[in-house]
Design an enzyme around this catalytic site. Structure first.
Site, mmCIF file in Angstrom:
data_model
loop_
_atom_site.group_PDB
_atom_site.id
_atom_site.type_symbol
_atom_site.label_atom_id
_atom_site.label_comp_id
_atom_site.label_asym_id
_atom_site.label_seq_id
_atom_site.Cartn_x
_atom_site.Cartn_y
_atom_site.Cartn_z
ATOM 1 N NE ARG A 159 -2.292 -1.556 3.446
ATOM 2 C CZ ARG A 159 -2.685 -1.338 4.692
ATOM 3 N NH1 ARG A 159 -3.772 -0.630 4.932
ATOM 4 N NH2 ARG A 159 -2.003 -1.834 5.715
ATOM 5 C CD GLU A 160 4.632 -0.368 -1.759
ATOM 6 O OE1 GLU A 160 3.455 -0.581 -2.122
ATOM 7 O OE2 GLU A 160 5.517 -1.252 -1.758
ATOM 8 C CB ILE A 164 -27.024 2.126 13.885
ATOM 9 C CG1 ILE A 164 -27.986 3.218 13.431
ATOM 10 C CG2 ILE A 164 -27.017 1.019 12.842
ATOM 11 C CD1 ILE A 164 -29.453 2.813 13.433
ATOM 12 C CB CYS A 211 -6.932 -0.807 1.078
ATOM 13 S SG CYS A 211 -5.931 0.176 -0.034
ATOM 14 C CG HIS A 213 -21.448 10.323 7.207
ATOM 15 N ND1 HIS A 213 -22.794 10.033 7.196
ATOM 16 C CD2 HIS A 213 -20.811 9.149 7.038
ATOM 17 C CE1 HIS A 213 -22.950 8.735 7.003
ATOM 18 N NE2 HIS A 213 -21.765 8.181 6.906
HETATM 19 N N1 GLN Z 1 -23.936 -1.912 13.873
HETATM 20 C C1 GLN Z 1 -23.000 -1.266 13.008
HETATM 21 C C2 GLN Z 1 -22.570 0.082 13.563
HETATM 22 O O1 GLN Z 1 -23.337 0.755 14.194
HETATM 23 C C3 GLN Z 1 -23.572 -1.042 11.641
HETATM 24 C C4 GLN Z 1 -22.520 -0.558 10.706
HETATM 25 C C5 GLN Z 1 -23.011 -0.211 9.345
HETATM 26 O O2 GLN Z 1 -24.143 0.117 9.171
HETATM 27 N N2 GLN Z 1 -22.162 -0.258 8.360
HETATM 28 O O3 GLN Z 1 -21.443 0.489 13.341
#
Ligand code: GLN
Ligand code: ZN
Length: 754
Positions: free
Chosen positions: A15-16, A428, A513, A692
């Site tokens: 991965r240079e 989540i 990657c 994000h």
């Molecule tokens: N349970 C995972 C999280 O909360 C779900 C990740 C994802 O949706 N890619 O990170």
């Protein structure tokens, strides 16, 4: 000339390129040094191909970020906001790819999308009304000359005009029809410059031909290529297709003035039939993609030779890879920690070069030795089969895929038991993976700390976050996933049947990657996967803590799958393993279990006509198998990362989960209309804020989003949660954002109750 490859990995054996590029971003190396490292890598790649005996060696397949972006830049398809930045061209290129934040402003990156059916992502070219197409082949010509100076004559590669047009996003009034003539002219200008350079072969990649095409598409293709053929004189043009067959346009393209046509005989299920049925012009070269560019198994020479023998004409065949080798890792030779009995079955990019040459020698020169040697790998079974697993699969019956009682009954039972308020709140699954969390895992892996120390730290993190979640007053809690590096490797490592590599990295996008685990044998659950962590977390609180698993389709889609059994069978094996885990969690008192299918949508076949028969018809049942045996009282959640599943809504409902959460805040909640229209019955949790960005959404902002959702989703069906990926954020912003989320949910609840 009898051997070819379509493209080669570029990220570097170790991965240079990734590390050098990241250093350049951090300004610890300068542009000159980055360029030097890139040049060394290109030379290494060309030499590998040459030394292996490949004759058609690609150039301009190298990229600092993405080759679709490179092609767009060569045509000056660069939005105004980047053009006006007074920075160097390389910096501008990276601004397009990653955004720019600095003294000249704050500009977002182009959007990024999955490259056909791979796990690689391309940058979506953006066309504005002010965009002026202008050809600039500087990069292509420089790389061609660079190779030539080493004594290597290459075939430069570009994304072809049809595929480029299909990938472009139009942001102004102009549409495809307004620019197609100009695009065609520009590609003929490209041909002129290529001719002037004395380049003998040029490759246009046209993977968009493997979609379902209609008459208009076919006509567009022909139109685009007319001026190109006119411009063409000495230079030979290769039309390269991959990721499927070109059944809708095959008859048309064989009559056009291409000098070579590349067909994929691995994923292109009808490629052979097409050639047999409609023939292949003897004056053109047939670049036969017979070595799989997407998977890591040794080619079965006998089968390949049989396939090649079925082609009508031997003399015009060129042995090639099925797609660019960028989708496989560099070299098996680096995996010194794996037994030779395993690695002898692997072929990564370097080994595939050797395979292409060997196949050519067998096919054209009758070299029996290579064939016999290769056959040995396929005569004996490569591993001990797990009879028990195979029997279980063979004995599955329809009722194994059906959970009872039916959804509505379970919904009523669960309402009684859980007594959640309206608009229940949850997350989540993951919480911030801080430097300490990662260090803890690494130290344990390296043997610097023992299990007890490792686990004690994770317990401490979980306890901390359980208290935080209680404090915030979320309704359903999670343990935080501190024991996991990612969603697949963690489970793969605990299941029997998986093999892990050390250096088998594949580019996902830019400098990122992934290292997919390899399905080696029959998959079986030989130990609990998550029970201890879930039970520990549940023991800390009176609130419900969700068990957290990854689903079978996602586990398989993010692995290198076997080729000796079907994807369906492999997925069912994983599903049975996860089913055992689900039952185990349930028997340990876990009342809600979330089974993530983050990657379910992304492996939909490219042809819509194949969606059901080729994929959904087994992928959805595989998910149902996982939870079909639980009690009606146990609530099953699932999660998907893309909300763009309008077109498969019914299939998602047929997963028969009780609740689904999905990432939604970046797609403007467009899914909600479809949910309403299709009477989606599964309870839903569309992400109400974008995780994000480090920004903290206000109570008011989240409240507005909830209101908008409530216009489309009945309150009794709605859960309130953020998007996925809290692990990438810091504690402070997570806590503040979730506090606001809960406040907004409570306010919405109050106004609903009034
Ligand atoms: N349970 C995972 C999280 O909360 C779900 C990740 C994802 O949706 N890619 O990170
Ligand atoms: Zn997700």
């Amino acid at each position: 000339m009898t051997t070819s490859i379509i493209g080669y990995p570029r990220i570097g054996r170790l991965r240079e390129l990734k590390f050098a590029t990241e250093k350049f971003f951090k300004k610890t190396i300068d542009e000159a040094e980055l360029l030097k490292i890139a040049q060394e890598l290109r030379q290494e790649h060309w030499n590998s191909a040459k030394n292996a005996g490949i004759q058609f060696i690609p150039s301009n397949d190298f990229s600092f970020y993405d080759t679709t972006l490179d092609t767009a830049v060569s045509l000056n398809i660069v939005p105004q906001r980047y053009r006006e930045l007074p920075i160097s061209n390389l910096e501008r290129y990276f601004a397009l790819a990653r955004g720019y934040q600095g003294e000249y402003g704050d500009v977002k990156a182009l959007s990024m999308k999955k490259w056909f059916n791979t796990n690689y992502h391309y940058m979506v070219p953006e066309f504005e009304d002010t965009t002026e197409i202008k050809v600039n082949l500087e990069k292509l010509l420089a790389e061609y000359r660079e190779a030539k100076a080493l004594g290597i004559v290459t075939k430069p590669v570009l994304v072809g005009p049809y595929t480029l047009l299909k990938l472009i996003k139009f942001t102004g009034k102009k549409q495809l029809a307004d620019i197609k003539v100009k695009i065609a002219e520009s590609y003929s200008e490209i041909i002129n410059q290529i001719e002037a350079e004395g380049i003998s072969w040029l490759q246009f990649d046209e993977p968009a031909l493997v979609f379902d095409l209609d008459e208009k598409d076919i006509q567009l293709f022909a139109e685009l290529y007319q001026p190109i053929f006119k411009a063409k004189n000495e230079t030979k043009l290769l039309l390269q297709t991959y990721f499927g067959d070109i059944r809708d346009i095959y008859e048309t393209v064989i009559k056009l003035d291409f000098d070579g046509i590349g067909l994929d005989f691995i994923e292109g299920r009808q490629s052979l039939d097409l050639v047999k049925k409609y023939g292949f012009p003897t004056e053109k070269k047939l670049f036969a993609g017979v070595v799989n560019g997407k998977n890591i198994w040794v080619n079965n020479y006998q089968k390949t030779i049989a396939l090649l023998n079925a082609l009508p004409n031997k003399n015009n065949i060129v042995i090639s890879s099925s797609c660019s080798l960028q989708h496989v890792p560099y070299s098996v030779s680096q995996e010194t920690e794996l037994e030779n009995t395993i690695t002898s079955h692997f072929a990564f990019a370097e080994e595939k070069l050797v395979e292409i040459k060997a196949i050519a020698q067998i096919f054209f020169e009758g070299n029996q030795e290579a064939l016999t040697e290769n056959q040995k790998l396929f005569t004996s079974s490569r591993f001990e089969a797990n009879q028990e697993v195979q029997n279980k699969i063979a004995n599955l019956v329809d009722t194994d895929f059906v959970r009872s009682p039916a959804f509505e009954k379970r919904e009523a039972i669960q309402k009684e038991i859980f007594k959640f308020p309206l608009l229940p709140t949850t997350t989540i699954g993951s919480f911030p993976q801080t430097a300490e969390v990662r260090k803890n895992r690494l130290s344990y892996k390296r043997g610097e700390i023992n299990w007890d120390e490792y686990e004690a730290f994770n317990h401490q993190e979980t306890e901390k976050w359980i208290r935080i979640q209680e404090e915030i007053d979320l309704d359903v809690l999670v343990h935080g996933e501190f024991e996991r590096n990612d969603m697949v490797e963690y489970f793969g490592e605990k299941l029997a049947g998986y093999v892990f590599t050390r250096f088998a990295w594949v580019q996902s996008y830019g400098t990122r990657c992934v290292k997919p685990p390899i399905v080696w044998g029959d998959i079986a659950r030989v130990q609990p996967l998550s029970v201890a962590d879930s039970v520990y977390a549940q023991g800390l609180t009176d609130k419900v803590v969700k068990g957290m698993l990854t689903g079978p389709v996602t586990i398989l889609n993010w692995s290198f799958p076997r080729e000796d059994i079907s994807l369906k069978t492999s997925t069912l094996q994983i599903a049975l393993a996860i089913q055992e885990e689900v039952i185990d969690l349930e028997s340990h008192g876990i009342k809600i279990i979330q089974i993530d299918e983050a990657a379910l949508r992304e492996k939909l076949p490219l042809r819509r006509t194949d969606w059901n028969s080729e994929y959904l018809d087994w992928a959805i049942p595989a998910f149902r198998l996982v939870h079909s045996k639980v009690q009606p009282e146990t609530q099953i959640h699932t999660h998907m990362c893309y909300s763009e599943f309008e077109d498969i809504i019914e299939a998602i409902d047929a997963m028969d989960a009780d609740v689904i959460s999905f990432e939604a805040s970046r797609s403007d909640l467009s899914i909600l209309d479809a949910l309403k229209e299709k009477h989606f019955r599964t309870q839903v949790g569309p992400g109400v804020y974008d995780i994000h960005s480090p920004r903290i959404p206000s109570v008011e902002e989240i409240g507005k989003t909830i209101e908008r959702i409530l216009e489309k989703v009945p309150a009794e069906k709605l859960w309130i949660n953020p998007d996925c990926g809290l692990k990438t954020r810091g504690k402070k912003e997570v806590v503040a954002s979730l506090e606001n989320l809960v406040s907004a949910a409570k306010e919405a609840r109050k106004s609903l109750e009034n």
